[in-house]
Design a protein around this motif. Structure first.
Motif, PDB file in Angstrom:
ATOM      1  N   LEU A 255       0.855  -1.181   0.000  1.00  0.00           N
ATOM      2  CA  LEU A 255       0.000   0.000   0.000  1.00  0.00           C
ATOM      3  C   LEU A 255       0.892   1.233   0.000  1.00  0.00           C
ATOM      4  CD1 LEU A 255      -2.720  -1.004   2.581  1.00  0.00           C
ATOM      5  CD2 LEU A 255      -3.062  -0.644   0.157  1.00  0.00           C
ATOM      6  N   LYS A 256       0.608   2.120  -0.909  1.00  0.00           N
ATOM      7  CA  LYS A 256       1.430   3.306  -1.037  1.00  0.00           C
ATOM      8  C   LYS A 256       1.112   4.293   0.074  1.00  0.00           C
ATOM      9  CE  LYS A 256       3.162   5.865  -4.929  1.00  0.00           C
ATOM     10  NZ  LYS A 256       2.845   6.440  -6.209  1.00  0.00           N
ATOM     11  N   LEU A 257       2.157   4.841   0.658  1.00  0.00           N
ATOM     12  CA  LEU A 257       1.957   5.925   1.626  1.00  0.00           C
ATOM     13  C   LEU A 257       1.531   7.166   0.859  1.00  0.00           C
ATOM     14  CD1 LEU A 257       4.901   5.706   4.159  1.00  0.00           C
ATOM     15  CD2 LEU A 257       2.493   5.667   4.691  1.00  0.00           C
ATOM     16  N   ASN A 258       0.228   7.422   0.837  1.00  0.00           N
ATOM     17  CA  ASN A 258      -0.223   8.591   0.082  1.00  0.00           C
ATOM     18  C   ASN A 258      -0.071   9.853   0.912  1.00  0.00           C
ATOM     19  OD1 ASN A 258      -2.336   8.630   1.906  1.00  0.00           O
ATOM     20  ND2 ASN A 258      -3.752   7.597   0.533  1.00  0.00           N
ATOM     21  N   THR A 259      -0.426  10.953   0.326  1.00  0.00           N
ATOM     22  CA  THR A 259      -0.207  12.241   0.989  1.00  0.00           C
ATOM     23  C   THR A 259      -0.991  12.349   2.293  1.00  0.00           C
ATOM     24  OG1 THR A 259      -1.992  13.206  -0.339  1.00  0.00           O
ATOM     25  CG2 THR A 259       0.246  13.416  -1.181  1.00  0.00           C
ATOM     26  N   ALA A 282      13.408  13.320   8.979  1.00  0.00           N
ATOM     27  CA  ALA A 282      13.537  12.075   8.216  1.00  0.00           C
ATOM     28  C   ALA A 282      12.315  11.872   7.310  1.00  0.00           C
ATOM     29  CB  ALA A 282      13.689  10.897   9.172  1.00  0.00           C
ATOM     30  N   LEU A 283      11.140  12.159   7.846  1.00  0.00           N
ATOM     31  CA  LEU A 283       9.923  12.063   7.035  1.00  0.00           C
ATOM     32  C   LEU A 283       9.918  13.125   5.943  1.00  0.00           C
ATOM     33  CD1 LEU A 283       7.328  11.398   9.867  1.00  0.00           C
ATOM     34  CD2 LEU A 283       7.935   9.817   8.042  1.00  0.00           C
ATOM     35  N   HIS A 284      10.490  14.266   6.248  1.00  0.00           N
ATOM     36  CA  HIS A 284      10.620  15.322   5.235  1.00  0.00           C
ATOM     37  C   HIS A 284      11.486  14.820   4.078  1.00  0.00           C
ATOM     38  CE1 HIS A 284      11.544  19.879   4.417  1.00  0.00           C
ATOM     39  NE2 HIS A 284      10.991  19.272   3.389  1.00  0.00           N
ATOM     40  N   ALA A 285      12.609  14.164   4.427  1.00  0.00           N
ATOM     41  CA  ALA A 285      13.488  13.618   3.384  1.00  0.00           C
ATOM     42  C   ALA A 285      12.763  12.553   2.559  1.00  0.00           C
ATOM     43  CB  ALA A 285      14.739  13.030   4.039  1.00  0.00           C
ATOM     44  N   PHE A 286      11.969  11.727   3.245  1.00  0.00           N
ATOM     45  CA  PHE A 286      11.197  10.693   2.541  1.00  0.00           C
ATOM     46  C   PHE A 286      10.225  11.320   1.537  1.00  0.00           C
ATOM     47  CE2 PHE A 286       7.329   8.169   2.168  1.00  0.00           C
ATOM     48  CZ  PHE A 286       7.819   6.909   1.852  1.00  0.00           C
ATOM     49  N   SER A 287       9.578  12.400   1.962  1.00  0.00           N
ATOM     50  CA  SER A 287       8.606  13.058   1.074  1.00  0.00           C
ATOM     51  C   SER A 287       9.289  13.683  -0.138  1.00  0.00           C
ATOM     52  CB  SER A 287       7.810  14.109   1.856  1.00  0.00           C
ATOM     53  OG  SER A 287       8.647  15.162   2.282  1.00  0.00           O
ATOM     54  N   ILE A 288      10.504  14.221   0.076  1.00  0.00           N
ATOM     55  CA  ILE A 288      11.257  14.794  -1.052  1.00  0.00           C
ATOM     56  C   ILE A 288      11.653  13.694  -2.032  1.00  0.00           C
ATOM     57  CG2 ILE A 288      13.406  15.961  -1.688  1.00  0.00           C
ATOM     58  CD1 ILE A 288      13.216  17.488   0.975  1.00  0.00           C
ATOM     59  N   LYS A 289      12.106  12.557  -1.483  1.00  0.00           N
ATOM     60  CA  LYS A 289      12.546  11.436  -2.317  1.00  0.00           C
ATOM     61  C   LYS A 289      11.425  10.937  -3.218  1.00  0.00           C
ATOM     62  CE  LYS A 289      14.565   6.815  -1.955  1.00  0.00           C
ATOM     63  NZ  LYS A 289      15.054   5.756  -1.016  1.00  0.00           N
ATOM     64  N   HIS A 290      10.204  10.942  -2.722  1.00  0.00           N
ATOM     65  CA  HIS A 290       9.075  10.438  -3.488  1.00  0.00           C
ATOM     66  C   HIS A 290       8.286  11.561  -4.170  1.00  0.00           C
ATOM     67  CE1 HIS A 290       9.982   6.976  -0.920  1.00  0.00           C
ATOM     68  NE2 HIS A 290       9.366   6.240  -1.830  1.00  0.00           N
ATOM     69  N   GLY A 291       8.863  12.765  -4.170  1.00  0.00           N
ATOM     70  CA  GLY A 291       8.235  13.865  -4.882  1.00  0.00           C
ATOM     71  C   GLY A 291       6.934  14.343  -4.286  1.00  0.00           C
ATOM     72  N   LEU A 292       6.784  14.188  -2.950  1.00  0.00           N
ATOM     73  CA  LEU A 292       5.529  14.569  -2.296  1.00  0.00           C
ATOM     74  C   LEU A 292       5.630  15.887  -1.526  1.00  0.00           C
ATOM     75  CD1 LEU A 292       4.582  11.078  -0.795  1.00  0.00           C
ATOM     76  CD2 LEU A 292       3.654  12.113  -2.868  1.00  0.00           C
ATOM     77  N   ALA A 299       3.116  19.670   2.462  1.00  0.00           N
ATOM     78  CA  ALA A 299       3.775  20.930   2.803  1.00  0.00           C
ATOM     79  C   ALA A 299       3.152  21.542   4.054  1.00  0.00           C
ATOM     80  CB  ALA A 299       3.680  21.902   1.625  1.00  0.00           C
ATOM     81  N   THR A 300       1.834  21.481   4.133  1.00  0.00           N
ATOM     82  CA  THR A 300       1.136  22.009   5.309  1.00  0.00           C
ATOM     83  C   THR A 300       1.523  21.237   6.559  1.00  0.00           C
ATOM     84  OG1 THR A 300      -0.740  22.652   3.921  1.00  0.00           O
ATOM     85  CG2 THR A 300      -1.129  22.515   6.290  1.00  0.00           C
ATOM     86  N   ALA A 301       1.568  19.899   6.442  1.00  0.00           N
ATOM     87  CA  ALA A 301       1.927  19.067   7.592  1.00  0.00           C
ATOM     88  C   ALA A 301       3.371  19.307   8.027  1.00  0.00           C
ATOM     89  CB  ALA A 301       1.713  17.594   7.252  1.00  0.00           C
ATOM     90  N   LEU A 302       4.285  19.453   7.042  1.00  0.00           N
ATOM     91  CA  LEU A 302       5.683  19.728   7.365  1.00  0.00           C
ATOM     92  C   LEU A 302       5.832  21.078   8.051  1.00  0.00           C
ATOM     93  CD1 LEU A 302       7.415  18.443   4.104  1.00  0.00           C
ATOM     94  CD2 LEU A 302       7.810  17.550   6.410  1.00  0.00           C
ATOM     95  N   LEU A 303       5.154  22.072   7.506  1.00  0.00           N
ATOM     96  CA  LEU A 303       5.201  23.417   8.098  1.00  0.00           C
ATOM     97  C   LEU A 303       4.690  23.363   9.537  1.00  0.00           C
ATOM     98  CD1 LEU A 303       4.034  26.628   6.218  1.00  0.00           C
ATOM     99  CD2 LEU A 303       3.666  26.330   8.649  1.00  0.00           C
TER     100      LEU A 303
END
Length: 812
Positions: A255-259, A282-292, A299-303
């Protein structure tokens, strides 16, 4: 900064206003009609004059659905009124649409009336009413609808069961939730993933995450909502390891980790980890790696994550990197500036600037934007700016939103505009528990304790369930009223409803008992707490200080440090107060230095006042008439209508024998119309509070009270009482001093307590002024000859009189 109005390219079909209702605002100035709805052609043959034509079901339905979607009842009500006037026979579909409209728009009483008048119901009718009651917080009524549907034999669908399970989750009713789980299985709907998700959510919210996990593992049909629901359950109880394993398992399951999943983990979980910032990155890096990372949700959650972990620099950087800054991103950034216990003026100004920038860019602020901006105004007390925002809220017809309504109530109560706060409450059609919390807390903060109690009883009678914040406020009201009986009833209600173990409730309970004179019950409550926080320890330390137990307060402070709980500025205020009331000069000065040196706590004026009081009581700056005169004159300049400084200066002159200036002070008070606050004492007996003033004879039992008082005075004279006659107040100068002092309010109240209470019960009396030397001596002797405990609270502290001595050690 004045807020700028923006134009919207979308048509606005709601009534347009320019100011807010109920506070000196104009009526609706213009109304734009909804899109044209074709009307049926009139019949060709002639009709009698005054004949009314009905519209068809499609036209009525369109009007009702438009009202539901827009949130404005006006067109739906017009359609409903026209149907009644023309005796139109509505079909079930149209009636259900009307019912849904009233429920969604918050007119639940009208919805119930319509439901009761419907010729018949189906499951859709029941689902709408159940959802409406749930949305308004009427959980018991929602369950009544569920039970009614079962009694009449309606075939319940997945939405009915999901709605009932939602109510169980909201109320924590695990027993009924299990019953509904059984009904779901019997009905053959147990395999539906939709209901599986509702059951997982219900068990998680009821604190049974293990049962939710078991259900998850045993289900063959799961979707992303199922995974998210269980992840949210683990997050809710802080089970971070289990949550991490589940996320990994989800990923391995293909199952894909969706947004939304990743956003949920970022927003709800990161701050629960000890190393939350590192994991968040680390989760921020994961999101960048997968283009999310450029997705609005991520972006809202990271902020939000960076803001909550105190890294506003990275939060601002994310905001700037977003090329397409939506209203959601702006809201997240505004919310980011408002994180934390204290919000600086600088950050508040940043939110105001962002709000203005949004409007300049043509963005339409959302409900969340307005509620956040009102929060900023409340925090930094920018009340005028808040009123401007209120005007914009009304212009967009958003004042009915429960969060905005609650923030508006807070705005006006915090600014001391009690009547306007009450109007905001009355004008809110969706009176949820948040709104009730705001107005009850507002009454308590503004000293309207009786009104707070009355509103609390009204809340109970309406069938709503108060939360821990309301009960905490009510215990605070009982503390200030020194009404332990009412406080005990509220405590009992909290225990009965299952929220008595909340730390906020227990802290308020400690304060209530302590302020009511029952320090033993306060100690008992504190000892039963499983996880006392810094507030619990601080309240307990301050309570012991107020009750003259200075050494016990300091032992609690050392014990607190031993448990590894860091003291704050309020804790040290209690410690310094204890030292001042106990005459512990060396200890007080040592703690004063420690708070600055060891804990880097900023000293404020209250800490300094405690140290001055500590030195003054110990005679270090005592009877310095020159300094005292200068200080008193300065206070008179600052508070020309405050009587205490005049009385103090009068006594300074009088004590050193300077009669002429003393007389002039009396004349100055008379010329300025300054009146000394009358001394009042009160005692709670049964369900009633009895108040007394000096020489008061208005009480129905006054003859008995005065006779018993004279009798006790005669008895204490026989054991050595000699009446002291200091001039303690200007108002007593013209009276016979002995007569006045014999009939001081606390003596009358204590005598009434001795007459009215059982011999084993302590006599607890509250007084609004300091106790005088003579009354203090008399109370010690009263406790000796009557062989009972007398507890007297004056404006500064408590005095416990037992067997001829006082807890203050005659040092007050």
């Amino acid at each position: 900064m004045l807020l700028q109005e923006t134009k919207s390219t979308k048509p606005n079909f709601l009534p347009q206003t320019t100011e807010f209702p109920g506070l000196g605002q104009p009526r609706i100035t213009s109304t734009i009609l909804p899109p044209t709805i074709p009307l049926p052609n009139p019949p060709q043959h002639s009709q009698p004059c005054g004949q009314k034509f009905s519209l068809d079901s499609v036209t009525y339905t369109k009007l009702v659905q438009f009202s539901t979607k827009s949130g404005s009842l006006i067109y739906g009500k017009v359609a409903h009124a026209h149907m009644i006037k023309t005796a139109f026979k509505s079909c079930m579909f149209l009636l259900n649409n009307l019912l849904h409209m009233y429920c969604k728009c918050g007119e639940i009483d009208t919805a119930r009336l319509l439901f009761d008048k419907m010729p018949k119901h189906n499951v859709i009718s029941c689902n709408s009413l159940l959802s409406g009651y749930t949305k308004m917080g009427f959980f018991s009524k929602a369950m009544e609808v569920f039970n009614e549907a079962r009694v009449v034999g309606l075939k319940l669908d997945k939405f009915t069961y999901a709605g009932a399970l939602n109510v169980c989750g909201q109320t924590g009713d695990l027993l009924f939730g299990k019953l509904i789980h059984g009904l779901v299985i019997v009905s053959g709907l147990g395999a539906k993933v939709f209901l599986t998700n509702s059951l997982i959510d219900m068990y998680s919210k009821c604190g049974q995450v293990n049962k939710a996990a078991l259900l998850f593992e045993c289900s063959d049909d799961l979707d992303e909502v199922s995974w998210n629901s269980l992840i949210a359950g683990y997050v809710r109880i802080g089970a971070n390891e289990e949550m991490t394993k589940l996320v990994g398992k989800m990923h391995r399951s293909g199952l894909k980790l969706n947004t939304y999943t990743l956003g949920s983990i970022l927003k709800a979980c990161c701050t629960n980890f000890k190393d939350s910032n590192r994991r968040g990155k680390a989760l921020h890096a994961f999101s960048i790696k997968h283009g999310l990372d450029l997705d609005d949700v991520i972006a809202t959650a990271l902020l939000d994550m960076y803001a909550k972990t105190g890294d506003l620099v990275d939060a601002i950087q994310i905001f700037k990197l977003m090329s397409d800054q939506s209203i959601v991103i702006y809201n997240a950034m505004i919310s980011g500036f408002l994180q934390g216990e204290t919000i600086s003026d600088e950050y508040a100004n940043e939110t105001f600037e962002l709000f203005s920038k949004m409007q300049r860019k043509g963005m339409k602020p959302s409900k969340f934007t307005f509620s956040s901006m009102l929060k900023a105004c409340n925090v930094v007390e920018a009340f005028e700016y808040g009123k401007q925002i209120h005007a914009q809220i009304c212009k967009r017809n958003l004042q009915s939103d429960e969060f905005i309504g609650s923030a508006l109530i807070d705005l006006y109560f915090l600014s001391g505009l009690v009547e306007d706060g009450v109007k905001c409450f009355a004008l809110n059609p969706k009176l949820d528990i948040v709104s009730w919390t705001s107005i009850i807390s507002g009454y308590v903060q503004n000293g309207h304790f009786g009104s707070a109690l009355a509103l609390f009883y009204e809340l109970l009678s309406s069938g709503r369930k108060p939360d821990e914040f309301i009960l905490s406020s009510m215990l605070g009201a009982c503390s200030n009223l020194a009404s332990p009986r009412s406080g005990q009833q509220i405590q009992g209600y909290a225990i009965k409803t299952g929220i008595g173990q909340f730390t906020i409730i227990q802290n308020s309970q400690i304060c209530m008992y302590a302020k009511s004179g029952d320090i033993d019950s306060a100690h008992l409550t504190f000892e039963k707490m499983e996880n006392p926080d810094v507030v619990s320890w601080s309240v307990m330390i301050s309570s012991n200080a107020q009750h003259g137990c200075a050494r016990k307060a300091l032992r609690l402070f050392e014990l607190m440090k031993g448990y590894g709980i860091a003291p704050n500025h309020i804790t040290f205020l209690g410690v310094l107060t204890a030292c001042s009331h106990g005459g512990l000069v060396k200890e007080g000065l040592r703690y004063f230095e420690s708070m600055k040196k060891d804990y880097c706590i900023t000293v404020n004026v209250r800490h300094c006042a405690c140290v001055v009081d500590l030195l003054g009581r110990a005679g270090k700056v005592y009877k310095d008439s020159v300094t005292g005169k200068r200080a008193a004159e300065r206070v008179i300049e600052l508070e020309p209508q405050g009587s205490a400084s005049y009385v103090l200066l009068y006594n300074i002159y009088n004590d050193v024998g300077i009669k002429l200036p003393a007389t002039k002070i009396r004349e100055l008070m008379k010329d300025r119309g300054v009146k000394k606050e009358p001394g009042l004492s009160w005692i709670e007996v049964g369900n009633k509070v009895h108040s007394f003033s000096v020489g008061d004879r208005s009480h129905p039992m006054s003859k008995v009270i005065y006779a018993r008082l004279e009798e006790i005075l005669e008895r204490i004279v026989k054991i050595g009482y000699i009446e002291e006659r200091p001039i303690s107040s200007i108002s007593e100068i013209k009276l016979k001093v002995s007569t006045v002092m014999n009939y001081h309010s606390e003596k009358l109240a204590v005598t009434f307590g001795i007459l009215s209470l059982p011999a084993s019960a302590p006599v607890r009396v509250m007084k609004n002024l300091r106790v005088c030397q003579d009354c203090h001596t008399v109370m010690k002797l009263f406790s000796k000859v009557e062989k009972r405990e007398i507890i007297l609270r004056d404006s500064i502290r408590f005095h416990h009189f037992r067997e001829g001595s006082c807890s203050c050690g005659d040092y007050w």
